[in-house]
Design a protein around this motif. Sequence first.
Motif, PDB file in Angstrom:
ATOM      1  N   LYS A 348     -10.510   1.201   0.835  1.00 11.65           N
ATOM      2  CA  LYS A 348      -9.567   2.320   0.752  1.00 11.65           C
ATOM      3  C   LYS A 348      -9.979   3.359   1.788  1.00 11.65           C
ATOM      4  O   LYS A 348     -11.119   3.810   1.801  1.00 11.65           O
ATOM      5  CB  LYS A 348      -9.586   2.957  -0.649  1.00 11.65           C
ATOM      6  N   GLN A 429       3.659  -0.925 -15.776  1.00 13.15           N
ATOM      7  CA  GLN A 429       2.406  -0.471 -15.170  1.00 13.15           C
ATOM      8  C   GLN A 429       2.533   0.917 -14.560  1.00 13.15           C
ATOM      9  O   GLN A 429       1.584   1.682 -14.564  1.00 13.15           O
ATOM     10  CB  GLN A 429       1.955  -1.476 -14.094  1.00 13.15           C
ATOM     11  N   ARG A 488      -1.943   7.881 -12.647  1.00 14.90           N
ATOM     12  CA  ARG A 488      -1.644   6.500 -13.003  1.00 14.90           C
ATOM     13  C   ARG A 488      -1.453   5.647 -11.739  1.00 14.90           C
ATOM     14  O   ARG A 488      -1.965   4.532 -11.634  1.00 14.90           O
ATOM     15  CB  ARG A 488      -0.371   6.453 -13.856  1.00 14.90           C
ATOM     16  N   GLN A 491      -4.838   5.125  -9.878  1.00 13.05           N
ATOM     17  CA  GLN A 491      -5.688   4.158 -10.576  1.00 13.05           C
ATOM     18  C   GLN A 491      -5.190   2.733 -10.358  1.00 13.05           C
ATOM     19  O   GLN A 491      -5.991   1.800 -10.172  1.00 13.05           O
ATOM     20  CB  GLN A 491      -5.727   4.481 -12.070  1.00 13.05           C
ATOM     21  N   LEU A 492      -3.875   2.581 -10.339  1.00 12.17           N
ATOM     22  CA  LEU A 492      -3.294   1.259 -10.117  1.00 12.17           C
ATOM     23  C   LEU A 492      -3.607   0.767  -8.704  1.00 12.17           C
ATOM     24  O   LEU A 492      -4.026  -0.386  -8.503  1.00 12.17           O
ATOM     25  CB  LEU A 492      -1.779   1.318 -10.337  1.00 12.17           C
ATOM     26  N   SER A 494      -6.038   1.737  -6.793  1.00 15.83           N
ATOM     27  CA  SER A 494      -7.480   1.568  -6.677  1.00 15.83           C
ATOM     28  C   SER A 494      -7.950   0.239  -7.252  1.00 15.83           C
ATOM     29  O   SER A 494      -8.955  -0.326  -6.806  1.00 15.83           O
ATOM     30  CB  SER A 494      -8.200   2.723  -7.370  1.00 15.83           C
ATOM     31  N   SER A 495      -7.210  -0.289  -8.236  1.00 13.83           N
ATOM     32  CA  SER A 495      -7.629  -1.535  -8.891  1.00 13.83           C
ATOM     33  C   SER A 495      -7.204  -2.784  -8.126  1.00 13.83           C
ATOM     34  O   SER A 495      -7.636  -3.888  -8.442  1.00 13.83           O
ATOM     35  CB  SER A 495      -7.043  -1.596 -10.305  1.00 13.83           C
ATOM     36  N   LEU A 496      -6.341  -2.607  -7.104  1.00 14.73           N
ATOM     37  CA  LEU A 496      -5.796  -3.775  -6.399  1.00 14.73           C
ATOM     38  C   LEU A 496      -6.759  -4.259  -5.319  1.00 14.73           C
ATOM     39  O   LEU A 496      -7.412  -3.459  -4.644  1.00 14.73           O
ATOM     40  CB  LEU A 496      -4.449  -3.420  -5.759  1.00 14.73           C
TER      41      LEU A 496
END
Length: 523
Positions: A348, A429, A488, A491-492, A494-496
Motif C-alpha cells: 500500500k 461488505q 469500513r 479496512q476492506l 487493506s485486507s486485499l
Amino acid sequence: MKILKYIKTNVLIYFLIGMFLNSGLSLIKPLLLERLLVIQEDQLTLDMVLSFILYGFCLHLIFYSTMLLANFVSNNLQRHLQLRLKNQLFRKLFLEDAFIDDEKVSIVTQEMELLYDQFFLPLDLIIGKSFILFTTIVFILWQNLWLGLFFVAFSLLRPLPQWLMNSRLNNSGAAFSKNQKNFHLSVGDFFRGADTFYFYGVAREKMSMLEKYNEDYENARWRNEWTNNIVFFFNGPIEFFSQVLPLALGLVMQERGAELTTAGLIAMYIATMNINGPLQSIMYSVSDIQRSGVVRERIFSILEDSSVEYSYHTVDNVSELVLENVSKNIGERILFQNLSLNLSQPSKVLIKGASGTGKSTLLRIIAGKIRPDTGRLYVRTSKGEEFSQFQGNIAYISQHPFFTHGTIRDNLTFGQEFSDKQLLYYLDQVGLTGEIPSILDYHLINNGENISGGQRLRLELVRCLLREKDIVLADEITAALDRENAKRVRQLLSSLPIILVEVAHHIDSEMHYDQMINLKDYR
C-alpha cells in the motif's frame, strides 16, 4: 477512395451489378414512344394494341425489378458501411483524450448522420445515376451518331456553372459545417450548465451568446443554399441548348433527307431529358458532398490515425509494479521528475501533495491514460517476465464514478457474468445492502443522482472487488464518505492482496501504508 477499405469486396461487386442492371430504367419512356410512333393509324388493330400493352408491361416489370434489386444492394452497402465505420469510431474514440465527451457523441451520432446524408447517399446516387447516364448516352448514339453527339455534348454542359463556382460552394459548405458544430456544442453547454448560469446570474448573457451562435448557423445555412440556387439558375439556358437546339437540328436533317424517323427523333429527345435528370441529380449530390468536406475530413482523419486506438492487456501472476525515473511536465511547469517506485504485491502506497502537484496525473500515467515524458512503467510476473501493457490488471476508483441508466445489477456487471450471490456479498461488505431496498433491481438515473455520493463511491468499489484486480488506483476515495463508511472501506482495501496506490490530501492515521510519497520531493 478511402471508403473502399471499409467495404467488403463481395458487397461492392453486388452493388455495382445492381446499379448496372438498374441503368436501363430511364429507357422505358423512349422505348414505349418509339414503339408507339411506328404504329400506323391505318394498320391499327386490337392485336397490335394488346401487343403494345404486353410490351409496355414487360418493360415496366423488367426495369422495376432491376430497380428493386438495385435498391436492395444499395441499402445493404449503406448498412454495411455504416456498421463498419461506426464500430471503428467506437474503438478509435473510446479512450481518446483529444476530444471532449460531447464531441465524441457528436462525431458518432450527428456527424455520422450528416456524413450519411451529405456524402454516402449522394455518392451512392452519383454511381447509380452515372450508370443510367452511360446507358442513355449509348441509346441516343445508337439512334443517330452525329445528331446524338449534339444531344449528348450540349447535355453534358450542365455541370459547367457548378464547376465555375466550385470554390464558392466549397467555402460556403465549410462555413456551414463549422457553424453547425459550434451551435451544437453551445446548445449542449447551455442546457447542462443551466443551474450554474442561473445561480451566477449570467443566464441572459449565455442565452444571448446561444442566440448569436444560432444566428450564425442559420445564416451559414442560408448562404450555402443561396449559392446552390445561383448555380442551378444557370441550368435553364443550358437546358435550352441541350434539348431545343439539337431537336431543331434533327428536324433540319429530316427536311434534307437524312435517314432519321420522327419516332427515332422523339425517342432521342425524350432520352435526352433523361440525361438531364441524372445530371441534375449528380450535380445536387456533388454539392452535398462538397458541403460535407469538413465533417468528412474530420471523421476520416480519426479513422486513418493509427495512433488512436485503445488497448486492454491483462498479465497473469503479477507480483510487482515498477516505475523507473518517471517524469511529467505540463507546458513549462514540472509536476514531478525522476520518480521511481518498486511495489510488490501486496503493498500500500500513499501519494500525497497539495492540489495541482500531479497526484491524479500520476494515477492516470500508471493506468495508461497518459504517457510520461520520460521513464518507463511495467509489471513483473512471478516468473520474472516484464510487461509494459497491463491495463487489464488495473482498477481505477475515482471520487466521481460513472453510472449508466439502468439497475445497480447492470451497473456492477456491465454485461459480464456475475451471480447475484457474488454481487450481494460485496454489496454487504461495503454496507450497502441495508441502505438501498431491493438493491440489485434499484434503477439509477442520470449518472446515479438518485443515490448519495458515498453510495456511488462504494458501488465503484464493488465493481473493483468483483473483478479481483491486481493493482488498485484510488483517487481521494474517502473524501465523500462519513467516518464510519470511510473506515469500513479502508479496512476492506487493506485486507486485499493487491498493490494499492492511493492519492489523498491528508494522511489517514488509521490506515497503514508501506510507503508514503510526497510529490513535492520530486520537483
